[in-house]
Design a protein around this motif. Structure first.
Motif, PDB file in Angstrom:
ATOM      1  N   PHE A 100       0.831  -1.189   0.000  1.00 10.93           N
ATOM      2  CA  PHE A 100       0.000   0.000   0.000  1.00 10.93           C
ATOM      3  C   PHE A 100       0.875   1.251   0.000  1.00 10.93           C
ATOM      4  O   PHE A 100       1.962   1.268   0.579  1.00 10.93           O
ATOM      5  CB  PHE A 100      -0.925   0.010   1.224  1.00 10.93           C
ATOM      6  N   ASP A 101       0.391   2.283  -0.661  1.00 10.81           N
ATOM      7  CA  ASP A 101       1.101   3.548  -0.739  1.00 10.81           C
ATOM      8  C   ASP A 101       0.143   4.656  -0.309  1.00 10.81           C
ATOM      9  O   ASP A 101      -0.508   5.298  -1.134  1.00 10.81           O
ATOM     10  CB  ASP A 101       1.607   3.785  -2.161  1.00 10.81           C
ATOM     11  N   LEU A 102       0.025   4.828   0.995  1.00 13.84           N
ATOM     12  CA  LEU A 102      -0.945   5.764   1.548  1.00 13.84           C
ATOM     13  C   LEU A 102      -0.306   6.563   2.678  1.00 13.84           C
ATOM     14  O   LEU A 102       0.502   6.031   3.442  1.00 13.84           O
ATOM     15  CB  LEU A 102      -2.158   5.013   2.104  1.00 13.84           C
ATOM     16  N   PRO A 103      -0.666   7.840   2.836  1.00 17.75           N
ATOM     17  CA  PRO A 103      -0.192   8.620   3.980  1.00 17.75           C
ATOM     18  C   PRO A 103      -0.964   8.208   5.226  1.00 17.75           C
ATOM     19  O   PRO A 103      -2.196   8.198   5.233  1.00 17.75           O
ATOM     20  CB  PRO A 103      -0.509  10.065   3.574  1.00 17.75           C
ATOM     21  N   LEU A 104      -0.254   7.849   6.285  1.00 19.38           N
ATOM     22  CA  LEU A 104      -0.896   7.304   7.481  1.00 19.38           C
ATOM     23  C   LEU A 104      -0.764   8.269   8.663  1.00 19.38           C
ATOM     24  O   LEU A 104       0.225   8.982   8.795  1.00 19.38           O
ATOM     25  CB  LEU A 104      -0.265   5.963   7.848  1.00 19.38           C
ATOM     26  N   ALA A 105      -1.782   8.244   9.530  1.00 18.14           N
ATOM     27  CA  ALA A 105      -1.775   9.064  10.744  1.00 18.14           C
ATOM     28  C   ALA A 105      -2.154   8.184  11.927  1.00 18.14           C
ATOM     29  O   ALA A 105      -3.327   8.074  12.286  1.00 18.14           O
ATOM     30  CB  ALA A 105      -2.754  10.230  10.606  1.00 18.14           C
ATOM     31  N   PHE A 106      -1.157   7.535  12.527  1.00 17.13           N
ATOM     32  CA  PHE A 106      -1.409   6.685  13.691  1.00 17.13           C
ATOM     33  C   PHE A 106      -1.621   7.554  14.929  1.00 17.13           C
ATOM     34  O   PHE A 106      -0.847   8.484  15.185  1.00 17.13           O
ATOM     35  CB  PHE A 106      -0.226   5.743  13.931  1.00 17.13           C
ATOM     36  N   GLN A 107      -2.642   7.239  15.705  1.00 21.04           N
ATOM     37  CA  GLN A 107      -2.902   7.931  16.960  1.00 21.04           C
ATOM     38  C   GLN A 107      -2.770   6.925  18.099  1.00 21.04           C
ATOM     39  O   GLN A 107      -3.548   5.980  18.191  1.00 21.04           O
ATOM     40  CB  GLN A 107      -4.321   8.535  16.954  1.00 21.04           C
ATOM     41  N   GLY A 108      -1.775   7.093  18.965  1.00 22.80           N
ATOM     42  CA  GLY A 108      -1.582   6.166  20.070  1.00 22.80           C
ATOM     43  C   GLY A 108      -0.359   6.558  20.874  1.00 22.80           C
ATOM     44  O   GLY A 108       0.246   7.622  20.663  1.00 22.80           O
ATOM     45  N   THR A 109       0.029   5.691  21.813  1.00 23.84           N
ATOM     46  CA  THR A 109       1.223   5.947  22.614  1.00 23.84           C
ATOM     47  C   THR A 109       2.471   5.694  21.768  1.00 23.84           C
ATOM     48  O   THR A 109       2.401   5.083  20.688  1.00 23.84           O
ATOM     49  CB  THR A 109       1.250   5.035  23.842  1.00 23.84           C
TER      50      THR A 109
END
Length: 210
Positions: A69-78
């Motif tokens: 996959f080639d996608l901009p990711l925004a992980f929200q977590g510790t």
């Protein structure tokens, strides 16, 4: 913070694609637990470019024409969770890792249970392939999307030529498991000895989910 979402139908049920601005923040399962991934207010936005692109790439993946996959990711977590989720992104298509291997990869060999718990909170399912993490003994262990879907994704990556062939294989595997249980119950020793409920190897990891 307000998140935008788009629903898509897929071979593993309806998926909810969630964006934070122009980045992908989550891919949620149809029967996802409400508190597994904590998000803010959600508004439907079918025209958000990142969500349209995510749906396109997922459809290519399910069709067997996309391996990465080639996608901009925004992980929200510790920070620890983000380390685990980043490790998921390094697992190659068609391969698997154990929870212990993930713990070693992030530099904390004693964090097997914590790595499993973080894996279970992975917000961006499929794209961040938590389905490729299995028990040390090879057991599939738990999965937020259900074990049938986990088996589906692993089998699809193992070289199925079509979704129909994969569905047939999945059905056969469940049939064999059911047959084995019936045969085990029919053995004389199974009728004379009291049932024991000792967990199989890998059961501990199944508590984590993915």
């Amino acid at each position: 913070m307000t998140y935008a979402y788009k629903l898509m139908d897929s071979p593993v049920g309806q998926l909810k694609l969630v964006a934070n601005g122009e980045r992908l923040a989550a891919i949620l399962w149809q029967n996802d637990k409400p508190n597994r991934v904590r998000l803010g207010e959600l508004i439907e936005a079918n025209d958000r470019p990142v969500l349209i692109d995510t749906e396109r790439q997922l459809n290519e993946y399910f069709a067997g024409t996309r391996r990465e996959f080639d996608l901009p990711l925004a992980f929200q977590g510790t920070e620890f969770q983000k380390q685990v989720w980043a490790a998921l992104l390094t697992i190659p298509f068609g391969q698997t890792r154990s929870y212990a291997e993930i713990a070693v990869q992030i530099g904390n060999v004693n964090a097997v249970r914590a790595a499993g718990a973080a894996n279970g909170r992975n917000p961006i399912s499929i794209v961040a392939p938590c389905h490729r993490v299995i028990g040390a003994s090879g057991d599939l262990t738990g999965f937020a999307g259900g074990l049938a879907n986990k088996m589906f994704l692993l089998s699809l990556e193992a070289g199925q030529t079509s979704l129909e062939a994969q569905a047939d294989r999945q059905t056969d595997m469940f049939a064999e498991e059911g047959k084995a249980k019936v045969e085990a119950q029919a053995r004389p020793e199974a009728q004379t000895k009291p049932a024991r409920h000792a967990p199989r190897r890998g059961t501990q990891s199944s508590l984590f989910g993915t």
